[in-house]
Design a protein around this motif. Structure first.
Motif, PDB file in Angstrom:
ATOM      1  N   ARG A   1      47.661  46.873  65.374  1.00 44.22           N
ATOM      2  CA  ARG A   1      48.366  45.636  64.117  1.00 44.22           C
ATOM      3  C   ARG A   1      49.993  46.522  64.425  1.00 44.22           C
ATOM      4  O   ARG A   1      50.579  46.046  63.960  1.00 44.22           O
ATOM      5  CB  ARG A   1      47.718  46.134  63.180  1.00 44.22           C
ATOM      6  CG  ARG A   1      46.221  44.978  62.573  1.00 44.22           C
ATOM      7  CD  ARG A   1      45.600  45.651  61.075  1.00 44.22           C
ATOM      8  NE  ARG A   1      47.009  45.440  59.659  1.00 44.22           N
ATOM      9  CZ  ARG A   1      47.113  43.800  59.541  1.00 44.22           C
ATOM     10  NH1 ARG A   1      46.592  42.987  60.012  1.00 44.22           N
ATOM     11  NH2 ARG A   1      47.573  44.378  58.475  1.00 44.22           N
TER      12      ARG A   1
ATOM     13  N   ASP B   1      41.281  41.115  68.817  1.00 42.68           N
ATOM     14  CA  ASP B   1      40.730  42.319  67.922  1.00 42.68           C
ATOM     15  C   ASP B   1      39.543  41.940  67.520  1.00 42.68           C
ATOM     16  O   ASP B   1      39.247  40.953  67.093  1.00 42.68           O
ATOM     17  CB  ASP B   1      41.511  42.639  66.514  1.00 42.68           C
ATOM     18  CG  ASP B   1      40.847  43.442  65.844  1.00 42.68           C
ATOM     19  OD1 ASP B   1      40.058  44.253  66.003  1.00 42.68           O
ATOM     20  OD2 ASP B   1      41.122  44.078  64.858  1.00 42.68           O
TER      21      ASP B   1
ATOM     22  N   SER C   1      33.135  51.831  64.711  1.00 49.47           N
ATOM     23  CA  SER C   1      34.338  51.177  63.475  1.00 49.47           C
ATOM     24  C   SER C   1      34.720  52.070  62.721  1.00 49.47           C
ATOM     25  O   SER C   1      34.685  53.815  62.188  1.00 49.47           O
ATOM     26  CB  SER C   1      32.833  51.102  62.389  1.00 49.47           C
ATOM     27  OG  SER C   1      33.553  49.464  61.254  1.00 49.47           O
TER      28      SER C   1
ATOM     29  N   SER D   1      42.096  48.976  64.888  1.00 46.34           N
ATOM     30  CA  SER D   1      42.588  47.229  64.675  1.00 46.34           C
ATOM     31  C   SER D   1      43.467  48.157  64.067  1.00 46.34           C
ATOM     32  O   SER D   1      45.299  47.369  64.163  1.00 46.34           O
ATOM     33  CB  SER D   1      42.190  47.725  63.044  1.00 46.34           C
ATOM     34  OG  SER D   1      40.237  46.452  63.988  1.00 46.34           O
TER      35      SER D   1
ATOM     36  N   GLU E   1      52.491  46.519  61.601  1.00 48.58           N
ATOM     37  CA  GLU E   1      51.904  47.426  60.490  1.00 48.58           C
ATOM     38  C   GLU E   1      53.276  48.792  60.934  1.00 48.58           C
ATOM     39  O   GLU E   1      53.768  48.414  61.978  1.00 48.58           O
ATOM     40  CB  GLU E   1      50.756  48.858  60.265  1.00 48.58           C
ATOM     41  CG  GLU E   1      49.725  47.903  60.022  1.00 48.58           C
ATOM     42  CD  GLU E   1      49.137  48.449  58.865  1.00 48.58           C
ATOM     43  OE1 GLU E   1      49.873  48.434  57.912  1.00 48.58           O
ATOM     44  OE2 GLU E   1      47.911  47.518  58.657  1.00 48.58           O
TER      45      GLU E   1
ATOM     46  N   GLN F   1      39.697  39.104  64.684  1.00 39.92           N
ATOM     47  CA  GLN F   1      38.925  38.478  63.851  1.00 39.92           C
ATOM     48  C   GLN F   1      38.611  37.762  62.792  1.00 39.92           C
ATOM     49  O   GLN F   1      37.983  36.473  63.062  1.00 39.92           O
ATOM     50  CB  GLN F   1      37.977  39.373  63.147  1.00 39.92           C
ATOM     51  CG  GLN F   1      36.625  39.819  63.321  1.00 39.92           C
ATOM     52  CD  GLN F   1      36.088  41.686  63.290  1.00 39.92           C
ATOM     53  OE1 GLN F   1      36.723  41.835  62.365  1.00 39.92           O
ATOM     54  NE2 GLN F   1      34.376  41.783  62.928  1.00 39.92           N
TER      55      GLN F   1
HETATM   56  P1  ADP Z   1      37.545  46.106  61.860  1.00 41.71           P
HETATM   57  O1  ADP Z   1      37.050  44.700  62.124  1.00 41.71           O
HETATM   58  O2  ADP Z   1      38.685  46.699  62.492  1.00 41.71           O
HETATM   59  O3  ADP Z   1      37.117  47.673  61.204  1.00 41.71           O
HETATM   60  P2  ADP Z   1      37.909  46.543  59.313  1.00 41.71           P
HETATM   61  O4  ADP Z   1      37.422  45.672  58.092  1.00 41.71           O
HETATM   62  O5  ADP Z   1      38.146  47.612  59.092  1.00 41.71           O
HETATM   63  O6  ADP Z   1      38.166  45.399  60.541  1.00 41.71           O
HETATM   64  O7  ADP Z   1      39.509  45.999  58.358  1.00 41.71           O
HETATM   65  C1  ADP Z   1      39.800  44.671  58.398  1.00 41.71           C
HETATM   66  C2  ADP Z   1      41.355  43.823  57.465  1.00 41.71           C
HETATM   67  O8  ADP Z   1      41.140  45.211  55.910  1.00 41.71           O
HETATM   68  C3  ADP Z   1      42.299  45.020  58.244  1.00 41.71           C
HETATM   69  O9  ADP Z   1      43.450  44.090  58.161  1.00 41.71           O
HETATM   70  C4  ADP Z   1      42.468  46.329  57.887  1.00 41.71           C
HETATM   71  O10 ADP Z   1      43.605  46.729  57.680  1.00 41.71           O
HETATM   72  C5  ADP Z   1      41.941  46.056  56.170  1.00 41.71           C
HETATM   73  N1  ADP Z   1      41.208  47.391  55.818  1.00 41.71           N
HETATM   74  C6  ADP Z   1      40.139  48.032  55.938  1.00 41.71           C
HETATM   75  N2  ADP Z   1      40.000  49.222  55.698  1.00 41.71           N
HETATM   76  C7  ADP Z   1      41.078  49.220  54.457  1.00 41.71           C
HETATM   77  C8  ADP Z   1      41.295  49.999  53.268  1.00 41.71           C
HETATM   78  N3  ADP Z   1      40.790  51.087  53.028  1.00 41.71           N
HETATM   79  N4  ADP Z   1      41.481  49.656  52.383  1.00 41.71           N
HETATM   80  C9  ADP Z   1      43.058  48.968  52.663  1.00 41.71           C
HETATM   81  N5  ADP Z   1      42.470  47.600  53.299  1.00 41.71           N
HETATM   82  C10 ADP Z   1      41.480  47.838  54.259  1.00 41.71           C
END
Ligand code: ADP
Ligand code: ADP
Length: 223
Positions: free
Chosen positions: A48, A156, A39, A44, A54, A82
């Motif tokens: 993206r 994803d 993780s 992701s 992005e 997701q």
């Molecule tokens: P994953 O299950 O792929 O690990 P995350 O929980 O990391 O998903 O991310 C979910 C969403 O939140 C994504 O769209 C990501 O771009 C956004 N995101 C993740 N980390 C941050 C952060 N530190 N600040 C802002 N947005 C974030």
């Protein structure tokens, strides 16, 4: 179907998080490639970037040898993330039909019902997302992503909330569909089991900033 290449692809978010550091990856046309890793390693973000959601800080993405926008207009792109992002005021069927309408794809008789059956949502075609479980919503999003018959399919963690039995069924059915259609599929998951079950190739990434630590061809006989 298109080949996808990430060339010295890098992404640093405002605030300084180096989500992806220069990374070279290529995904073969018509194959399913899984990106696996812990993780937060940047999976992701890679997806993206490929989806054009992005923009890279450095490097570039080529799809069938051209910038993404050009190819995707022709080949078609679908995503299932997701968070299923279904339209709340439309039924499962309504969500799928809307995607077909936006893709300007004519609907063959029975096709939408077939997709709904494939993801095990028979009986829920007329149900709205709020009345479905999280796993059912994810399955509806998968059906919607397949409906437009995209050349490139980006997934994803599409089964995060899907129950074990349905997941097994999908792991049998989906690779057959992708193979029959020649879809180029990129699957992001933290589950090695899921990656192996669904993919032709598994790329394992290290913790962030990610490097490729293994690149494995999978040759499972598919029933
Ligand atoms: P994953 O299950 O792929 O690990 P995350 O929980 O990391 O998903 O991310 C979910 C969403 O939140 C994504 O769209 C990501 O771009 C956004 N995101 C993740 N980390 C941050 C952060 N530190 N600040 C802002 N947005 C974030
Ligand atoms: P993974 O999918 O492998 O879990 P992500 O690509 O979601 O990893 O995230 C990689 C890193 O980038 C994480 O540290 C995450 O918090 C960060 N990140 C993701 N999206 C954003 C964002 N929109 N803004 C800031 N940081 C982000």
């Amino acid at each position: 179907p298109p080949e996808v290449a990430c060339i010295a692809l890098a992404k640093t978010f405002p605030g300084g998080t180096e989500a992806v550091r220069p990374l070279d990856l290529s995904f073969a046309a018509g194959q399913t490639t899984a990106l696996v890793g812990p993780s937060g390693c940047g999976k992701s973000t890679v997806l993206r970037l490929v989806a054009g959601l992005e923009s890279p800080s450095a490097g570039r993405i080529e799809i069938a040898g051209a910038p993404p926008a050009e190819t995707l207009r022709r080949a078609g792109l679908s995503v299932a993330f997701q968070d299923p992002s279904l339209l709340p005021w439309r039924s499962v069927r309504g969500n799928i039909e809307l995607a077909l309408g936006l893709a300007r794809r004519p609907v063959e008789a029975g096709e939408v019902d077939q997709l709904i059956r494939l993801v095990g949502l028979d009986g829920f075609a007329e149900t709205r997302p709020a009345e479905l479980s999280g796993g059912m919503r994810q399955r509806a999003a998968i059906a919607r992503a397949l409906a437009t018959r995209p050349g490139l399919l980006l997934l994803d963690e599409p089964f995060g909330a899907v129950d074990e039995l349905t997941r097994r069924q999908l792991a049998q059915d989906l690779p057959r569909i992708w193979e029959a259609r020649g879809t180029t599929t990129l699957l992001v998951t933290h589950s090695v089991t899921e990656a192996v079950a669904l993919s032709d190739r598994v790329i394992v990434l290290s913790p962030r900033p990610a490097e490729v630590v293994a690149d494995i061809a999978i040759d499972l006989p598919r029933p």
